[in-house]
Design an enzyme around this catalytic site. Structure first.
Site, short mmCIF file in Angstrom:
data_model
loop_
_atom_site.label_atom_id
_atom_site.label_comp_id
_atom_site.label_asym_id
_atom_site.label_seq_id
_atom_site.Cartn_x
_atom_site.Cartn_y
_atom_site.Cartn_z
N GLY A 170 2.84 7.09 -7.81
CA GLY A 170 1.82 5.96 -8.02
C GLY A 170 1.83 4.84 -7.51
O GLY A 170 0.85 4.04 -7.42
N HIS B 71 2.26 11.83 -9.78
CA HIS B 71 3.42 11.20 -9.46
C HIS B 71 2.84 10.48 -8.12
O HIS B 71 2.03 10.52 -7.64
CB HIS B 71 4.52 12.45 -8.98
N SER C 146 15.18 8.72 -14.32
CA SER C 146 15.56 9.76 -13.38
C SER C 146 16.98 9.96 -13.73
O SER C 146 17.60 9.03 -14.41
CB SER C 146 15.54 9.39 -11.93
N GLY D 119 7.90 7.18 -3.09
CA GLY D 119 7.89 6.28 -2.07
C GLY D 119 6.91 5.54 -1.53
O GLY D 119 5.51 5.85 -1.86
N ASP E 115 11.76 19.75 -13.81
CA ASP E 115 11.18 19.82 -12.58
C ASP E 115 11.79 21.30 -11.93
O ASP E 115 13.19 21.00 -11.17
CB ASP E 115 11.56 18.98 -11.70
N ASP F 155 12.58 11.75 -16.15
CA ASP F 155 11.62 12.22 -14.94
C ASP F 155 12.60 13.16 -13.88
O ASP F 155 13.56 12.94 -13.72
CB ASP F 155 11.40 10.85 -14.18
N HIS F 156 11.83 14.03 -13.52
CA HIS F 156 12.31 15.16 -12.77
C HIS F 156 13.69 15.72 -13.03
O HIS F 156 14.80 15.74 -12.42
CB HIS F 156 12.57 14.61 -11.09
P1 13P Z 1 6.77 6.10 -6.88
O1 13P Z 1 8.07 5.72 -6.44
O2 13P Z 1 6.00 6.42 -5.44
O3 13P Z 1 5.88 5.14 -7.51
O4 13P Z 1 6.56 7.36 -7.60
C1 13P Z 1 7.22 7.53 -8.93
C2 13P Z 1 7.30 8.78 -9.57
O5 13P Z 1 6.48 9.84 -9.02
C3 13P Z 1 8.43 9.19 -10.30
O6 13P Z 1 8.56 10.54 -10.66
#
Ligand code: 13P
Length: 288
Positions: free
Chosen positions: A210, A208, A50, A179, A106, A85-86
């Site tokens: 997961g 996302h 991230s 989360g 994103d 990520d994002h």
């Molecule tokens: P979680 O933190 O819920 O596993 O999500 C991770 C995610 O989607 C990262 O982009």
């Protein structure tokens, strides 16, 4: 093996009806846990970063150097993509310049036209250097590194328009959240996922949030076309719990357990177990 784009990794997953984990890293222990477990399980993997984690690790160049160096020193031969990520518009450009082989832009918080226009720009830059691009339609619920989404369901027609920008894989909100899932979570909307799949055709889809999705829902999502599943919170939780147990049991006070290589070991082992479990559930073992 050198870092690769995630395009082929995810197209193979789509064709083989499994999903590849994209695991968020935070430091050396995280990276080593992800790479070593993927190698042991003979699974392709996405190492996800991230923007916040990138800053924490002092910047994208540090991350690229660490991941590449570790792959060489550890003789990692499974396909690995280093994925932002994002990412913001500027963040995605910076990560690509530093050597990331995949980025998520994103723009889900933007008006759809602006999201599309900026996504096209990132696609042009990324593809010129052989990197892959993920974009998002319909925000993912919950909060991650200051990115807050409300968990809406993506509009299949918007997904189709986004897929047509030339992106390599698409994240779409289907009731998933980042989360921990709340007690009253209604679960994934398979109706929405199915409609998105019908509208977008062959593009690999990304799930996302997961961490904490029940196994049967994960498997159904893979059946319906999900090829990449992001996992972040779960590793944070198992790492914290293992370190807590170690310290609460007073083990940090024994011998030379104050040595960080010993103190952090229980968290490292717990993260390896979590990655292994994801690879097994997602079906990517022996797909390298
Ligand atoms: P979680 O933190 O819920 O596993 O999500 C991770 C995610 O989607 C990262 O982009």
């Amino acid at each position: 093996m050198a870092l690769v784009s995630a395009k082929e990794i995810l197209e193979n997953a789509r064709d083989g009806h499994y999903a590849v984990p994209a695991i968020n890293i935070n430091n050396l222990e995280w990276t080593k846990a992800v790479l070593s477990t993927a190698q042991e399980m003979n699974s392709p993997i996405l190492v996800a970063v991230s923007e916040g984690a990138g800053k924490y690790m002092t910047g994208y160049k540090t991350v690229v150097g660490m991941v590449k160096g570790m792959m060489e020193e550890m003789n990692i031969t499974v396909p690995v993509a280093l994925h932002l990520d994002h990412g913001s518009f500027e963040g995605a450009k910076e990560a690509l310049a530093a050597g990331f082989t995949s980025v998520m832009f994103d723009g889900s918080h933007l008006a759809i036209d602006e999201n599309l226009e900026k996504t096209r720009e990132i696609v042009a830059i990324a593809h010129a250097q052989g990197a892959s691009v993920e974009a998002e339609v319909g925000s993912i619920g919950g909060e991650e590194d200051g990115i807050i989404g409300t968990g809406e369901l993506a509009d299949p027609q918007e997904c189709k328009t986004m897929a047509d920008t030339g992106i390599d894989f698409l994240a779409a909100g289907i009731g998933n959240i980042h989360g921990k899932y709340p007690e009253n979570w209604v679960g994934l909307s398979f109706e929405t996922l199915d409609a998105i799949k019908q509208a977008t055709g062959s593009i690999p889809l990304v799930l996302h949030g997961g961490s904490g999705i029940p196994e049967d829902q994960i498997k159904k999502a893979i059946d319906l076309g999900v090829s990449k599943i992001n996992v972040n919170t779960e590793l944070q939780l198992v790492n914290a719990a293992a370190l807590r147990d170690f310290i609460v049991a007073g083990k940090d006070l024994e011998g030379k357990n104050y040595d960080p290589r010993k103190l952090l070991a229980p968290g490292f082992e717990a993260m390896k177990e979590a990655v292994k479990e994801k690879i097994e559930i997602f079906g990517s073992a022996n797909k390298a």
